[in-house]
Write an enzyme that holds these catalytic residues in place. Structure first.
Site, mmCIF file in Angstrom:
data_model
loop_
_atom_site.group_PDB
_atom_site.id
_atom_site.type_symbol
_atom_site.label_atom_id
_atom_site.label_comp_id
_atom_site.label_asym_id
_atom_site.label_seq_id
_atom_site.Cartn_x
_atom_site.Cartn_y
_atom_site.Cartn_z
ATOM 1 N N ARG A 57 0.851 -1.302 0.001
ATOM 2 C CA ARG A 57 -0.084 0.041 -0.066
ATOM 3 C C ARG A 57 0.672 1.412 -0.103
ATOM 4 N NH1 ARG A 57 -2.833 -1.133 5.514
ATOM 5 N NH2 ARG A 57 -0.689 -1.503 5.884
ATOM 6 N N GLN A 100 1.047 25.204 17.967
ATOM 7 C CA GLN A 100 0.699 25.731 16.725
ATOM 8 C C GLN A 100 1.162 24.634 15.323
ATOM 9 O OE1 GLN A 100 1.488 29.887 16.420
ATOM 10 N NE2 GLN A 100 -0.341 30.287 17.874
ATOM 11 N N ARG A 134 12.862 32.783 3.087
ATOM 12 C CA ARG A 134 12.252 33.483 4.132
ATOM 13 C C ARG A 134 13.269 33.212 5.467
ATOM 14 N NH1 ARG A 134 6.327 32.813 3.753
ATOM 15 N NH2 ARG A 134 5.961 32.093 1.707
ATOM 16 N N HIS A 136 14.576 33.814 11.163
ATOM 17 C CA HIS A 136 13.546 34.389 12.388
ATOM 18 C C HIS A 136 13.712 33.575 13.735
ATOM 19 C CE1 HIS A 136 10.745 35.221 8.736
ATOM 20 N NE2 HIS A 136 11.644 36.049 8.921
ATOM 21 N N LYS A 190 10.898 24.297 17.159
ATOM 22 C CA LYS A 190 10.517 24.343 15.765
ATOM 23 C C LYS A 190 10.742 22.895 15.076
ATOM 24 C CE LYS A 190 10.483 29.373 14.553
ATOM 25 N NZ LYS A 190 11.220 30.070 13.429
ATOM 26 N N HIS A 211 16.203 30.646 12.301
ATOM 27 C CA HIS A 211 15.630 29.789 11.216
ATOM 28 C C HIS A 211 15.304 30.414 9.998
ATOM 29 C CE1 HIS A 211 12.443 27.170 9.108
ATOM 30 N NE2 HIS A 211 13.703 26.356 8.963
ATOM 31 N N TYR A 248 5.442 23.545 9.587
ATOM 32 C CA TYR A 248 6.281 23.352 11.039
ATOM 33 C C TYR A 248 5.204 23.829 11.952
ATOM 34 C CZ TYR A 248 6.995 28.177 9.129
ATOM 35 O OH TYR A 248 6.511 29.447 8.595
ATOM 36 N N ASP A 250 12.474 40.946 5.656
ATOM 37 C CA ASP A 250 13.621 40.032 5.742
ATOM 38 C C ASP A 250 14.944 40.615 5.422
ATOM 39 O OD1 ASP A 250 12.297 38.217 7.097
ATOM 40 O OD2 ASP A 250 12.105 36.887 5.554
HETATM 41 C C1 LIG Z 1 5.248 33.523 11.622
HETATM 42 C C2 LIG Z 1 3.602 33.608 11.710
HETATM 43 C C3 LIG Z 1 3.178 34.791 11.096
HETATM 44 N N1 LIG Z 1 2.130 35.105 11.088
HETATM 45 C C4 LIG Z 1 1.462 36.128 10.072
HETATM 46 C C5 LIG Z 1 2.291 37.502 10.451
HETATM 47 C C6 LIG Z 1 2.129 38.065 8.725
HETATM 48 O O1 LIG Z 1 0.931 38.696 8.550
HETATM 49 C C7 LIG Z 1 2.043 36.718 7.885
HETATM 50 C C8 LIG Z 1 3.449 36.413 7.516
HETATM 51 O O2 LIG Z 1 4.299 36.510 8.250
HETATM 52 P P1 LIG Z 1 5.798 36.283 7.917
HETATM 53 O O3 LIG Z 1 6.347 37.293 6.728
HETATM 54 O O4 LIG Z 1 6.884 36.613 9.177
HETATM 55 O O5 LIG Z 1 5.838 34.784 7.645
HETATM 56 P P2 LIG Z 1 7.330 33.944 7.280
HETATM 57 O O6 LIG Z 1 8.320 34.819 6.670
HETATM 58 O O7 LIG Z 1 7.056 32.879 6.497
HETATM 59 O O8 LIG Z 1 7.879 33.534 8.767
HETATM 60 C C9 LIG Z 1 8.148 32.311 8.993
HETATM 61 O O9 LIG Z 1 9.585 32.032 8.580
HETATM 62 C C10 LIG Z 1 10.212 30.838 8.694
HETATM 63 C C11 LIG Z 1 11.552 30.952 8.176
HETATM 64 C C12 LIG Z 1 9.999 30.323 10.263
HETATM 65 O O10 LIG Z 1 10.961 30.066 10.690
HETATM 66 C C13 LIG Z 1 8.825 30.714 10.719
HETATM 67 O O11 LIG Z 1 8.572 30.299 12.519
HETATM 68 C C14 LIG Z 1 8.166 31.896 10.571
HETATM 69 O O12 LIG Z 1 8.824 33.117 11.123
HETATM 70 O O13 LIG Z 1 1.586 35.820 8.804
HETATM 71 C C15 LIG Z 1 1.023 34.430 11.803
HETATM 72 O O14 LIG Z 1 -0.235 34.750 11.924
HETATM 73 N N2 LIG Z 1 1.462 33.530 12.467
HETATM 74 C C16 LIG Z 1 2.890 32.841 12.582
HETATM 75 O O15 LIG Z 1 3.255 32.219 13.251
#
Ligand SMILES: Cc1cn([C@H]2C[C@H](O)[C@@H](COP(=O)(O)OP(=O)(O)O[C@H]3O[C@@H](C)C(=O)[C@@H](O)[C@H]3O)O2)c(=O)[nH]c1=O
Length: 186
Positions: free
Chosen positions: A23, A46, A59, A62, A72, A119, A132, A169
């Site tokens: 399978r 989360q 990305r 962070h 994470k 990260h 994640y 970033d």
């Molecule tokens: C990270 C995060 C963002 N957001 C919101 C904030 C913003 O409006 C939108 C996009 O956020 P960002 O631009 O920070 O998304 P992003 O750049 O994808 O952030 C992620 O990057 C990678 C490398 C990681 O390690 C993650 O933990 C997270 O920081 O989503 C959440 O609601 N919950 C979350 O956990």
């Protein structure tokens, strides 16, 4: 599951040990008891997904500041990424050092990132989806970052003709600038 320590203490690569039949396969990807035997947290509050239609989407880097530092657990469900972490734990033997690996839907590898590390990743294929889990809720006021291309970190990001990076970033400080700002209480 096979847990392999990385060059940064407390960060682990986690590979599945699949049970295969006609399978397909079955494999555990998280086990609180086995994680605890390696000193790892196995409870996450989360889970988030990031879709990256274009290869070369970067990305990071962070992390969340105290008291919202987070563990994470990262994996790729479609496509592939170059995944990088940086040790920011004061007093750690590998403080300021980076580790990188490739995570893909094909290798089903996970990276366990302990609290106190930054990260980031770069997508290596079109239509890459990253999943994640986090041990701590997202706290926008605690969101911090470091420059992905800080020369001191020397992360060998794959060459890319058209990298996509958010304005946020592009604006993060280098590790040296962040350390200086913290020292001066800015
Ligand atoms: C990270 C995060 C963002 N957001 C919101 C904030 C913003 O409006 C939108 C996009 O956020 P960002 O631009 O920070 O998304 P992003 O750049 O994808 O952030 C992620 O990057 C990678 C490398 C990681 O390690 C993650 O933990 C997270 O920081 O989503 C959440 O609601 N919950 C979350 O956990």
């Amino acid at each position: 599951m096979k847990l392999t320590p990385t060059s940064l203490a407390g960060a682990f690569l986690i590979d599945i040990e699949p049970v295969e039949d006609e399978r397909g396969l079955f494999a555990r990807t998280v086990c609180e008891e086995e994680f605890a035997r390696h000193g790892l947290a196995g409870r996450f509050v989360q889970q988030s997904v990031s879709w990256n239609p274009h290869p070369g989407t970067l990305r990071g880097l962070h992390f969340q500041s105290a008291p919202d530092q987070e563990v994470k657990l990262v994996r790729v469900t479609r496509g592939a990424i170059f995944d990088a972490i940086v040790d920011l734990r004061p007093g750690s033997a590998s403080y300021g050092k980076a580790f990188h690996t490739e995570l893909s839907a094909g290798n089903r590898r996970q990276l366990y990132i302990p609290a106190g590390m930054a990260h980031g990743f770069q997508s290596l294929e079109a239509d890459t989806e990253v999943l994640y889990q986090m041990s701590t809720p997202f706290r926008p006021a605690s969101a911090r970052g470091l420059r992905w291309d800080d020369p001191a970190l020397n992360i060998p990001w794959p060459a890319c003709a058209a990298r996509k990076i958010s304005a946020n970033d592009r604006a993060w400080p280098t590790l040296a600038a962040r350390t200086l700002a913290l020292t001066l209480n800015l």
